[in-house]
Design a protein around this motif. Structure first.
Motif, PDB file in Angstrom:
ATOM      1  N   ALA A  19      12.031   7.443  82.383  1.00  0.00           N
ATOM      2  CA  ALA A  19      12.606   8.732  81.988  1.00  0.00           C
ATOM      3  C   ALA A  19      13.959   8.523  81.309  1.00  0.00           C
ATOM      4  CB  ALA A  19      12.754   9.640  83.201  1.00  0.00           C
ATOM      5  N   LEU A  20      14.803   7.657  81.862  1.00  0.00           N
ATOM      6  CA  LEU A  20      16.112   7.396  81.248  1.00  0.00           C
ATOM      7  C   LEU A  20      15.968   6.741  79.878  1.00  0.00           C
ATOM      8  CD1 LEU A  20      18.115   6.177  84.372  1.00  0.00           C
ATOM      9  CD2 LEU A  20      18.339   8.370  83.162  1.00  0.00           C
ATOM     10  N   MET A  21      14.990   5.853  79.727  1.00  0.00           N
ATOM     11  CA  MET A  21      14.760   5.234  78.416  1.00  0.00           C
ATOM     12  C   MET A  21      14.329   6.267  77.383  1.00  0.00           C
ATOM     13  SD  MET A  21      13.022   1.540  78.983  1.00  0.00           S
ATOM     14  CE  MET A  21      11.935   1.995  80.324  1.00  0.00           C
ATOM     15  N   LEU A  22      13.448   7.163  77.774  1.00  0.00           N
ATOM     16  CA  LEU A  22      12.996   8.198  76.835  1.00  0.00           C
ATOM     17  C   LEU A  22      14.147   9.109  76.413  1.00  0.00           C
ATOM     18  CD1 LEU A  22       9.544   9.104  78.399  1.00  0.00           C
ATOM     19  CD2 LEU A  22       9.958   7.858  76.276  1.00  0.00           C
ATOM     20  N   ILE A  23      14.984   9.474  77.362  1.00  0.00           N
ATOM     21  CA  ILE A  23      16.152  10.303  77.040  1.00  0.00           C
ATOM     22  C   ILE A  23      17.099   9.538  76.130  1.00  0.00           C
ATOM     23  CG2 ILE A  23      18.220  11.380  78.018  1.00  0.00           C
ATOM     24  CD1 ILE A  23      16.435  12.018  80.512  1.00  0.00           C
ATOM     25  N   MET A  25      16.449   6.981  74.135  1.00  0.00           N
ATOM     26  CA  MET A  25      15.863   6.771  72.802  1.00  0.00           C
ATOM     27  C   MET A  25      15.894   8.049  71.976  1.00  0.00           C
ATOM     28  SD  MET A  25      14.913   3.601  72.322  1.00  0.00           S
ATOM     29  CE  MET A  25      13.554   3.512  71.192  1.00  0.00           C
ATOM     30  N   THR A  26      15.716   9.193  72.611  1.00  0.00           N
ATOM     31  CA  THR A  26      15.785  10.463  71.889  1.00  0.00           C
ATOM     32  C   THR A  26      17.190  10.684  71.330  1.00  0.00           C
ATOM     33  OG1 THR A  26      14.066  11.405  73.290  1.00  0.00           O
ATOM     34  CG2 THR A  26      15.465  12.955  72.087  1.00  0.00           C
ATOM     35  N   VAL A  27      18.201  10.464  72.162  1.00  0.00           N
ATOM     36  CA  VAL A  27      19.590  10.620  71.709  1.00  0.00           C
ATOM     37  C   VAL A  27      19.899   9.627  70.596  1.00  0.00           C
ATOM     38  CG1 VAL A  27      22.004  10.367  72.429  1.00  0.00           C
ATOM     39  CG2 VAL A  27      20.376  11.567  73.901  1.00  0.00           C
ATOM     40  N   TRP A  28      19.457   8.364  70.768  1.00  0.00           N
ATOM     41  CA  TRP A  28      19.697   7.332  69.752  1.00  0.00           C
ATOM     42  C   TRP A  28      19.028   7.695  68.435  1.00  0.00           C
ATOM     43  CZ3 TRP A  28      17.831   1.584  70.433  1.00  0.00           C
ATOM     44  CH2 TRP A  28      18.451   0.779  69.490  1.00  0.00           C
ATOM     45  N   GLU A  29      17.814   8.231  68.481  1.00  0.00           N
ATOM     46  CA  GLU A  29      17.095   8.626  67.271  1.00  0.00           C
ATOM     47  C   GLU A  29      17.803   9.777  66.561  1.00  0.00           C
ATOM     48  OE1 GLU A  29      14.301   8.416  64.321  1.00  0.00           O
ATOM     49  OE2 GLU A  29      14.539   7.018  65.992  1.00  0.00           O
ATOM     50  N   ILE A  30      18.359  10.700  67.320  1.00  0.00           N
ATOM     51  CA  ILE A  30      19.086  11.821  66.710  1.00  0.00           C
ATOM     52  C   ILE A  30      20.369  11.319  66.041  1.00  0.00           C
ATOM     53  CG2 ILE A  30      20.392  13.923  67.242  1.00  0.00           C
ATOM     54  CD1 ILE A  30      18.219  14.472  69.419  1.00  0.00           C
ATOM     55  N   LYS A  31      21.066  10.409  66.718  1.00  0.00           N
ATOM     56  CA  LYS A  31      22.332   9.879  66.185  1.00  0.00           C
ATOM     57  C   LYS A  31      22.118   8.930  65.020  1.00  0.00           C
ATOM     58  CE  LYS A  31      25.312  11.525  69.240  1.00  0.00           C
ATOM     59  NZ  LYS A  31      26.419  12.356  68.901  1.00  0.00           N
ATOM     60  N   ASP A  49       7.875   3.135  68.344  1.00  0.00           N
ATOM     61  CA  ASP A  49       6.645   2.340  68.440  1.00  0.00           C
ATOM     62  C   ASP A  49       6.835   1.167  69.386  1.00  0.00           C
ATOM     63  OD1 ASP A  49       5.509   3.981  66.486  1.00  0.00           O
ATOM     64  OD2 ASP A  49       6.036   2.601  64.851  1.00  0.00           O
ATOM     65  N   ARG A  50       7.958   0.459  69.235  1.00  0.00           N
ATOM     66  CA  ARG A  50       8.227  -0.694  70.085  1.00  0.00           C
ATOM     67  C   ARG A  50       8.415  -0.267  71.547  1.00  0.00           C
ATOM     68  NH1 ARG A  50      11.082  -1.765  65.451  1.00  0.00           N
ATOM     69  NH2 ARG A  50      13.070  -1.185  66.374  1.00  0.00           N
ATOM     70  N   LEU A  51       9.047   0.884  71.773  1.00  0.00           N
ATOM     71  CA  LEU A  51       9.197   1.392  73.136  1.00  0.00           C
ATOM     72  C   LEU A  51       7.832   1.689  73.740  1.00  0.00           C
ATOM     73  CD1 LEU A  51      10.961   2.372  75.494  1.00  0.00           C
ATOM     74  CD2 LEU A  51      10.930   4.636  74.430  1.00  0.00           C
ATOM     75  N   PHE A  52       6.963   2.345  72.991  1.00  0.00           N
ATOM     76  CA  PHE A  52       5.626   2.668  73.484  1.00  0.00           C
ATOM     77  C   PHE A  52       4.853   1.400  73.813  1.00  0.00           C
ATOM     78  CE2 PHE A  52       1.086   3.335  72.642  1.00  0.00           C
ATOM     79  CZ  PHE A  52       0.822   4.266  73.630  1.00  0.00           C
ATOM     80  N   MET A  53       4.859   0.426  72.906  1.00  0.00           N
ATOM     81  CA  MET A  53       4.139  -0.828  73.159  1.00  0.00           C
ATOM     82  C   MET A  53       4.750  -1.594  74.327  1.00  0.00           C
ATOM     83  SD  MET A  53       3.324  -2.210  69.382  1.00  0.00           S
ATOM     84  CE  MET A  53       3.089  -1.029  68.075  1.00  0.00           C
TER      85      MET A  53
END
Length: 102
Positions: A19-23, A25-31, A49-53
């Motif tokens: 859950a913390l990784m998803l949060i 990564m979302t913030v990082w993608e926005i920034k 993609d790399r996170l999912f794999m």
């Protein structure tokens, strides 16, 4: 509600980390929007993609460890099954490698 799951400390830590990784990564993608790149994985990938794999691989590592714990106990003549923390650490190492080099 969550009675169907065997909620032990390692399981709770594992899902909390996801859950913390998803949060994060979302913030990082926005920034900083991602760019496709090619690493050791056979396709060009984004961070997501790399996170999912990496998470998929981490799940398989944990499942394999749980499935082989009895066999490992017999093979190494242990008194009890090895700690699930071992597979947690191995799966997090795999995740870091997949995110950095994949």
């Amino acid at each position: 509600m969550f009675n169907w799951m065997a909620w032990t400390l390692p399981v709770a830590v594992f899902f909390t980390c996801i859950a913390l990784m998803l949060i994060g990564m979302t913030v990082w993608e926005i920034k900083s929007p991602t760019v496709m790149r090619k690493g050791f994985l056979p396709i060009a990938t984004t961070r997501g993609d790399r996170l999912f794999m990496g998470l998929l691989g981490a799940a398989y590592i944990n499942l394999a460890f749980v499935g082989m714990a009895g066999w490992i106990t017999e093979w190494m003549s242990l008194e009890q099954e090895p700690s699930i923390w071992i597979s947690f650490v191995v799966s997090m190492v795999w995740l870091v490698i997949a995110l950095r080099k994949g």
